[in-house]
Design a protein around this motif. Sequence first.
Motif: not given
Lengths: 377, 377, 280, 381, 296
Positions: A304-310, B198-199, B222
């Motif tokens: 799982i990657e958390r990009l902030g927006i997505h 971020m990821t 963020y």
Amino acid sequence: MGQLELAGVRKSFGTVEVIKGVSLDVAHGEFVVFVGPSGCGKSTLLRMIAGLEEITDGEVRIDGSRVNDLPPVKRGISMVFQSYALYPHMNVYENIAFPLRVEKMDNKTVEEKVHRASKILHLDERLKHKPGQLSGGQRQRVAIGRAIVREPSVFLFDEPLSNLDAALRAEMRVELSKLHSALDATMIYVTHDQVEAMTMADRIVVLDGGQIAQVGTPLELYHKPSNIFVAGFIGNPKMNFIKVKCTASSDAGVTVELPNGAQMTVPVDARAGIEGQALTLGIRPEHVKFGEGDARLQAVPSVIERLGIHTVVYTQIDESEGTFTALLEGSAPAKAGQAIDIGLNAGDCHLFDESGVAFERHIPLTEIDPSLLTAAS
Amino acid sequence: MGQLELAGVRKSFGTVEVIKGVSLDVAHGEFVVFVGPSGCGKSTLLRMIAGLEEITDGEVRIDGSRVNDLPPVKRGISMVFQSYALYPHMNVYENIAFPLRVEKMDNKTVEEKVHRASKILHLDERLKHKPGQLSGGQRQRVAIGRAIVREPSVFLFDEPLSNLDAALRAEMRVELSKLHSALDATMIYVTHDQVEAMTMADRIVVLDGGQIAQVGTPLELYHKPSNIFVAGFIGNPKMNFIKVKCTASSDAGVTVELPNGAQMTVPVDARAGIEGQALTLGIRPEHVKFGEGDARLQAVPSVIERLGIHTVVYTQIDESEGTFTALLEGSAPAKAGQAIDIGLNAGDCHLFDESGVAFERHIPLTEIDPSLLTAAS
Amino acid sequence: MINKYRWWEYVLIYTGIAMFLTFVLAPFVEAFVVSMRPLDALFSIPYRFITDEMSFDAYFTMWKSVPLLWRYMLNSFGIAAAVTALALLAIIPAAYAFARFEFKGRDTLLAAFLAVNMVSGAVLIIPLYKVMQQLGLLNTYFAMIAPGTAFVIPTGIWLLRSYLMRIPRELEEAALVDGAGRIYTLIRVIIPVALPGIMVVAIATFITAYAQQFLFALTFNSTNALNPLPVGLFQFFGRQDVVWNELMAASLVGILPVLIVYVFLQKYIVAGLTAGAVKE
Amino acid sequence: EDLHMIVCGDDTGAGIPKQAALIEQWESENEGFDVTVEFVPWGQCQEKSTTLAAAGNPPAIAYMGSRTLKQLAKNDLIVPMELTDEEKATYAAPILGTVTWDGKVWGVPRAFSTKALFYNKDLFEAAGLDPEAPPTTWDEMYEAAKAIKDNTEADGFGLAAASFDNTMHQFLNYVYTNGGAVIDENGEIVFNSENNVQALEFYGKLAEVSQPGPVAYDRAKLTPLFSEGQIGMLISGPWVRSDVGDQVNYGIAPIPVGPMGGPGTLLITDSLTVFKGSGMEDQARDLVKLLTNPDNQVEFEIGEGFTPLRPDLPQVAELVAEDPSWEPFLAAIPTGGPEPFVTDYVGMQDAINEAVQGVVLGEVDAAEAIEYAAEMLEDYK
Amino acid sequence: MATASKKTDWFPYLLLIPASMVTLIIVAWPLAETIRLSFTNSSMSPVESYVGFENYQTMFSRRFPEVIARTFYWMVLSVGIKMVLGTLGAVLLNAAVPGRTLFRVLVMPPWVVPIAVGVFIWGWMYNGQFGMISGLGQRIGLLSGPFEFLATKNSAFLSTVVTDVWIGTPLVTVYLLAAMQGISPDLHEAAWTDGASRLYRFRRITLPLIMPAIATMSLLSAIWTFNSFDIIWILTEGGPRNATTTMIIDTYKTAISRFKYGEGAARAVMIVIFLSLFSAFYFLMISKLAKREQDL
Ligand SMILES: Nc1ncnc2c1ncn2[C@@H]1O[C@H](COP(=O)(O)OP(=O)(O)OP(=O)(O)O)[C@@H](O)[C@H]1O
Ligand SMILES: Nc1ncnc2c1ncn2[C@@H]1O[C@H](COP(=O)(O)OP(=O)(O)OP(=O)(O)O)[C@@H](O)[C@H]1O
Ligand SMILES: [Mg+2]
Ligand SMILES: [Mg+2]
């Protein structure tokens, strides 16, 4: 004027055919982007237009007249190279002035023209510097400056932004778009960057192995890719493909069965006699829903990657298939190793037959504001 | 074990101090990412940890013992270089085996270990190839392979993905994350790529001019950047900043007046005596609304980029200020040159005082699922 | 850190360098010592390094015993400079052609040029003399310059070619698109960009031309005033005895100009060679 | 017109200005001729002149070792000097012999040298020898050298065996003092004789009492050894006197005589030669004769320190009166022999040098070396 | 660079004109003439006639094979030492120690001095009585008495080699130094991180990576050394007893000293043939080695 026409253009290096018959019409003032995987022939095609590469077969016409045998300068084109190809020993002023010096233009005119160009490109402060002292973005602008002083009717760009970092690239993209509207010239632009292609092009030409896979506006390519290659190539993250079986075909669309047995009717033009055939269903990661949708799939995210927006969820629908990617909202409560419930809306799906050709989707044309299609120009 | 500690670490090149006192604790198994603008000292810091660069002052401790004067190999670390630093004259097998050869390990053990590593990295097919014959991603994996055979407790990566193209980069990102969980090692990772940071990070260290600007989880950075530098640095497109004037401060938050006179109370910790001061309001492009929100602004888009998923609108709120960017949904009916109505929600806004320090935002901690903060590990 | 040495490594390195430099410089020390002694004190036995009668006299008397010495030095310098200039005129276009163009017989031609290295001037001297005579070049500077030039061309082409191959092709294409002709491109773009490489070739050529100007000068020139230094130095071999101290003094003074040139330009050599060397 | 004249050596000798004055005088007498004198270092001098001639562009006059005249003449590169009998008569017969081949005179002697034995009186004394009784036979010379080597720090003899012409010259002194020869009047090689084997054997024997490493030595390197008192004896030409000066106390004596022969020495002349094909052979001859007429020549010789060619001239008597050490050099002239006249001088020199070096290095015995060299010489006669 | 036409492009040939002209006049024509002469009995005399292969026959009937063997021995020895010394020197000068810029300059003089001058000095050095080597050797007690380096076959042979090495080493050193500097420091750092010692890094990284440079330099050096004339000529003229007579010396002696132009020309032709064969063989070996490494 900058009207350009390619008619059945071919190119072979030795016995290897690299460009396999490309025909294309570019109107004056249009911004056309060539995209395609590495080695598909983008640069070669561009260089053929420029006159840097011999044309094995077919014709290149500019403003209606054949230019196959003309040297670059006579074609009224300018080219900006990926590496910029600035002359390292000349300062910015001389770099920009180079094409004029070649023409033996008098000093006063040169100065005028260079200053006009440097003003447009915000380079006035830098005229005395050598390329080595400039940042990537500034170099890029010098290269463009050198291209515009000659006031050509066609600009050719070969991946001009690929050496820049993300922030600068975004900035330059905007500036190039502005420039295009300011100069009223035709631009042909090669890139492998999705975002550049989507944001700047009037039309995108997708090349695949020396042939045109599809030509269209960015949104056309995004919403109505005409084959599986274009569908997979345009869009980032890449479209997900799932092997499905056709169970029925009607005016409402084609009904397919997903690997987990769920059924769904995709609103595309029906075709006769396709029941029972194996088809490929396409769904863009950004259209994957979380816990809702016409068809549901269970999947265990591996990363799982958390990009902030997505939040980007990587999973596998089926042992045998590749990664399935879902682009969920920033705070989606997904967790690696914990099964989640993924949903697809039939209206978002694409469908391709065995040979990779897309079924025409039922997207009512009105749903896309036609004015949007040229909004970026 | 891979517990790492930096205590007041400093580095000068000649008279120029490049690292100005950095202290940091990294727990075993943690994935820490260093980010920061070019030249801020990321590589230098990493090289000091590796033992490639002398430490001018302060201490580096690994598992509690001081390693300042130990050569790299004695520190139990492995490093993957930005350029990969593969030995061009050795094939993949020998490249990976190199650290074992140095130790004069017997052939059988070497073979075993190399094969184990190459299996993890899917390099089995490539063992006979020279680096020159590999693609970027494969080279990257060879470099990692060379790092893992030694089974170090700390891995150091210096921008390992920066030479790769976007698709490969995304892929490698996922693989590195998998590797991290598989190896149970501490990883320190330098990058200038937002998405990577971020990821992949458990914690991100933002460096600015040789000092730590903030340390925290990706979502912390963020949502709660502690100063204007971090706020501007983390997030892409960049956060928009608007000059505002403070009109009131209460428990509910700080009330500010926008350039067009609109007022808005931002839910942040109040401070005494700030009425009348000039503050900076921050709002991320993705939080900008179209035709809704607590405060409204009129603006004329100069450029519009349509990425398919999103529409990026570039505009200017105020003559004197920089570009204001809004990230709207894919089909937002914006058009260059046509004024639009932009809205901000007070809850999405950040507020910074004159020295750039952030006001603590009232984001109820419960709103971010705590489990999410480590979800990527 | 990687360049930090332990004390014994320093000892090893400096000892190594000292031994290396001893080998390289011992003859110069010897030459200097010899030049400092009066002629009759030269042959003193047993060998002693320093003696009382040492003086700089030879450095003054040599100008008298070989009055044209300064002229020989000037000639040497001038001939080497002319060789360098002419050689560059030939080397640059040729190296450019070999580096950039595909043409029939390219590899054969390149090999042919390199094969010139295999022919030494000494064995061609008679036919060469006839050539010089037919061209009417005997007893002119040109008689020494022309053959000197021919024998430095191959190595020059070879060095510069590998340098030019590293210049991005796009630079020329850009010029072509901008309408520049090929000669114009060569002069205005390629040459300035290749300057570091040309510099190396120039220095190497100059040194070679300076160091190896004996045979041609001797055979093709009969005018004393045109002689280069090595031939001039032979005048210190009198009929019966050699004026060793003056010979050594003159030799040391004679190499000074090139040495100075080298000291100033050495960083270009290492830098320029790096660019060219690694490639092949 | 340009009259090209090549002179070997440098222009520092005292004879050169005199020569220059004569040339100027000649130029003023011969309108339209402009003499350019080129000085070429010894090592390359003859090669240069010959190269020019072979390439078809000969100098008008060149200074050549007389030993090359036969070769040049045979190859039709030079013209005879056409001396009148009167002119010939001014030379001693052996001297004229060095330039005569096939009945014609091919060059006019310009520089002349004879050899004598130099010995260090102090060393003789130190070794227990009589400093006023120099050796007169080889055996005596060997004994004296051995005594010096054994009883003093110095070595007994200065022996040359390097790969230069001087080695053959040295050896020929022994050949001529032992009744030997290289080539006879009919041009036949007579090198393989008992006389010569003895000479070579003796040369090898001398190496035992000479300075170490004779093969590294030529004439020029031996003189300093003598000046430094490092060797007791040396066979060399008159110039040694000025080189040594008063550094050592030495005497000069005729070259000691071998068991099968009588007094002898090697006569070496270098000649001015007129090349064929310059287009001004007559003028060149004229100039050569002017330069070498008895008065001018003797003045030149005295200036340069050469052995006088014509010992009977009053100037010579004056010279000897002033400096009696000339005597042994002049006395040797009548018994001297020329350098062998062959068609490949360098080939001969290499062959003889090789024999000498072989014996000195102890690689072959004398008889074998002589035999082999004699065979080689057949090709060069 | 492609242009939009299919005609033969004369431009590159144009560029080759100056170099070709000089080479044709100064090298090619005399070489052709030399080949022609090798079939004649040309000597001093203006008349000459063709004699077929006679010159080649006489050449081989004499001690020529010995000369060939000696020449190769001389070359291999000299080039070998030059390469080893040059590599060592480059390593030393590449070390990051104070003073290295100075050292880099100090290495150069032998390359810069006129060869003849350098050899004069060496001639003096080799002198047993007054020269530095013998003198210091006696001082230290290494030698019991004066030793004449040019007096015995072996020592003379070695002495000429040493002088040739002295003149040739600086260029090799600088060339290899440049090659070493071309190696990315990353590679060394990576290896160091993995625990490789200096020596190990030299063996496994530096050496393999400068191998191409060593190969090219050794070939060039071999050709130059093969043709090296002044050094031997001034020091020994090929003696003692031919111990230092290499092919080029033999050629010069025959052609210039003895005026046998025909025979000399035949020898010159042999030199060119031998060098060509040698170079071809060398290239073949190198490319084979390279291929083998690739296949590994
Ligand atoms: N001069 C050439 N000789 C032979 N083949 C060539 C030459 N130039 C290009 N090619 C081949 O033609 C094909 C197309 O090359 P081209 O450079 O046009 O690709 P591209 O689409 O620009 O790729 P990229 O995105 O990597 O720049 C490639 O397979 C390439 O190997
Ligand atoms: N060897 C050195 N000598 C002098 N200054 C140096 C040296 N190495 C780095 N610096 C300086 O130290 C500062 C930090 O450099 P560093 O390489 O750590 O930056 P970085 O954060 O890695 O940047 P980038 O993202 O561009 O790689 C820079 O200003 C650089 O110029
Ligand atoms: Mg391309
Ligand atoms: Mg960095």
